[in-house]
Design a protein around this motif. Structure first.
Motif, short mmCIF file in Angstrom:
data_model
loop_
_atom_site.label_atom_id
_atom_site.label_comp_id
_atom_site.label_asym_id
_atom_site.label_seq_id
_atom_site.Cartn_x
_atom_site.Cartn_y
_atom_site.Cartn_z
N ARG A 45 0.85 -1.20 0.00
CA ARG A 45 0.00 0.00 0.00
C ARG A 45 0.87 1.24 0.00
N THR A 46 0.48 2.24 -0.79
CA THR A 46 1.28 3.46 -0.85
C THR A 46 1.12 4.33 0.40
N ALA A 47 0.00 4.18 1.09
CA ALA A 47 -0.21 4.95 2.31
C ALA A 47 -1.06 4.15 3.28
N SER A 48 -0.58 4.05 4.50
CA SER A 48 -1.37 3.41 5.55
C SER A 48 -1.10 4.14 6.86
N SER A 49 -2.12 4.24 7.65
CA SER A 49 -2.01 4.93 8.93
C SER A 49 -3.16 4.47 9.81
N ALA A 50 -2.83 4.06 11.02
CA ALA A 50 -3.88 3.56 11.92
C ALA A 50 -3.38 3.56 13.36
N PRO A 51 -4.31 3.69 14.30
CA PRO A 51 -3.93 3.56 15.71
C PRO A 51 -3.77 2.09 16.07
N THR A 61 0.13 1.26 25.59
CA THR A 61 -0.23 2.58 25.10
C THR A 61 -0.73 2.51 23.66
N TRP A 62 -1.51 3.50 23.28
CA TRP A 62 -1.94 3.64 21.90
C TRP A 62 -0.89 4.44 21.14
N ARG A 63 -0.60 4.03 19.89
CA ARG A 63 0.33 4.75 19.02
C ARG A 63 -0.26 4.80 17.62
N ASN A 64 -0.10 5.91 16.93
CA ASN A 64 -0.47 5.98 15.52
C ASN A 64 0.74 5.53 14.72
N ILE A 65 0.56 4.51 13.92
CA ILE A 65 1.65 3.97 13.11
C ILE A 65 1.29 4.22 11.65
N SER A 66 2.21 4.85 10.93
CA SER A 66 1.92 5.19 9.54
C SER A 66 3.11 4.86 8.66
N ARG A 67 2.79 4.68 7.40
CA ARG A 67 3.81 4.43 6.39
C ARG A 67 3.29 5.01 5.08
N VAL A 68 4.11 5.84 4.43
CA VAL A 68 3.72 6.44 3.16
C VAL A 68 4.88 6.26 2.18
N SER A 69 4.56 5.81 0.99
CA SER A 69 5.55 5.61 -0.07
C SER A 69 5.14 6.47 -1.25
N VAL A 70 5.87 7.56 -1.48
CA VAL A 70 5.53 8.46 -2.58
C VAL A 70 6.62 8.37 -3.66
N PRO A 71 6.22 8.46 -4.92
CA PRO A 71 7.22 8.42 -5.99
C PRO A 71 8.01 9.73 -6.05
N LEU A 72 9.25 9.60 -6.47
CA LEU A 72 10.13 10.75 -6.66
C LEU A 72 10.51 10.85 -8.13
N SER A 73 10.66 12.07 -8.64
CA SER A 73 11.13 12.22 -10.01
C SER A 73 12.55 11.67 -10.09
N VAL A 87 8.85 15.16 -5.06
CA VAL A 87 7.75 14.22 -4.82
C VAL A 87 6.72 14.35 -5.93
N GLN A 88 6.27 13.19 -6.43
CA GLN A 88 5.23 13.15 -7.45
C GLN A 88 3.92 12.71 -6.81
N GLU A 89 2.84 12.92 -7.51
CA GLU A 89 1.51 12.69 -6.93
C GLU A 89 1.18 11.21 -6.77
N LEU A 90 0.38 10.94 -5.74
CA LEU A 90 -0.28 9.64 -5.59
C LEU A 90 -1.64 9.70 -6.28
#
Length: 101
Positions: A45-51, A61-73, A87-90
């Protein structure tokens, strides 16, 4: 890219940490089914984020864990600018109203 103006960001976001959680959750919401090939034969997945409730710590404890993969020129390494300038668009999906307040 998903365009925004500073007024789109809720006023209570006043730290980089809050901004990261907002942006990663927004990208995950806008692109729920988008994937990218990051290793041979594997879609991610190019973007994921969740508690997540982390029980390995004391206290748990609760933590927000996220991962984002964006293309670069392709010229990002020799361009001399900060990496975010390459950074290029998703997607070009507009920000939903629910993320603006």
């Amino acid at each position: 890219m998903t365009a925004f103006t500073p007024s789109d960001i809720p006023s209570e976001i006043n730290t980089v940490e809050k901004l990261e959680a907002w942006a990663s959750t927004l990208l995950s919401n806008l692109n729920p089914d988008q994937t990218a090939v990051e290793t041979t034969g594997s879609l991610t997945r190019t973007a994921s984020s969740a508690p997540f409730y982390i029980t390995a710590s004391d206290p748990a404890t609760w933590r927000n864990i996220s991962r984002v993969s964006v293309p670069l020129s392709k010229d990002w390494q020799g361009g001399g600018n900060q990496i975010w300038n390459y950074v290029q668009e998703l997607s070009a999906t507009p920000i939903p109203a629910s993320f603006k307040s």
